[in-house]
Design an enzyme around this catalytic site. Sequence first.
Site, short mmCIF file in Angstrom:
data_model
loop_
_atom_site.label_atom_id
_atom_site.label_comp_id
_atom_site.label_asym_id
_atom_site.label_seq_id
_atom_site.Cartn_x
_atom_site.Cartn_y
_atom_site.Cartn_z
CG LEU A 86 -2.06 -1.02 1.17
CD1 LEU A 86 -2.78 -1.07 2.51
CD2 LEU A 86 -3.04 -0.73 0.04
CD GLU A 87 2.52 4.22 3.62
OE1 GLU A 87 3.28 5.07 3.10
OE2 GLU A 87 1.53 4.52 4.30
#
Length: 179
Positions: free
Chosen positions: A32-33
């Site tokens: 996600l990051e």
Amino acid sequence: MAQGLSVTASTQTPLTRNQVLSARGRSLLKRLEGVRLKPYDDQTGLAITQWVAGATIGVGHLIDQADWSAFSAGISQQQAETLLAQDVAPYEREIRKVVSASLSQSEFDALVIFAFNIGRRAFSGSSVVRLVNNPKASTGYASLETAWKAWNKSQGKVMQGLNNRRSAEWRLFDQGVYQ
């Protein structure tokens, strides 16, 4: 699941003093990051060669101006992993501190990932925490899912990337799906 909290008793455990982000949760957080080994501006995503407010490296690690020289040339994958472990620990502690409800590992992981993105102070005072602790708490939201997904803005604008992220976090919290 009602309010995303109904999990079988065998998978739900009270928070312990040592509950941490699982390997699967860490993997989802990195997806996600993103993992970037060279410094970039968190707001624009563009590579940077000098410090700016929002200078970031690794897995969402904000670079203090005083630390710029240590990160300006980039870092290794192992250094990114070490920074991530250091950066996640305060969020794990914060969740253990402010959440009184019993959580499954996937729920705990989802909360860590969510808090990591919005910040500890915002997380601790959020309707999300109030509703996790008490699904009948009075908030401005009809449900925990609505409160969770309301964190979809950056600088006052709805961002599709944050909508996608909140949906992935919610699937993990509500259904235990790591994707």
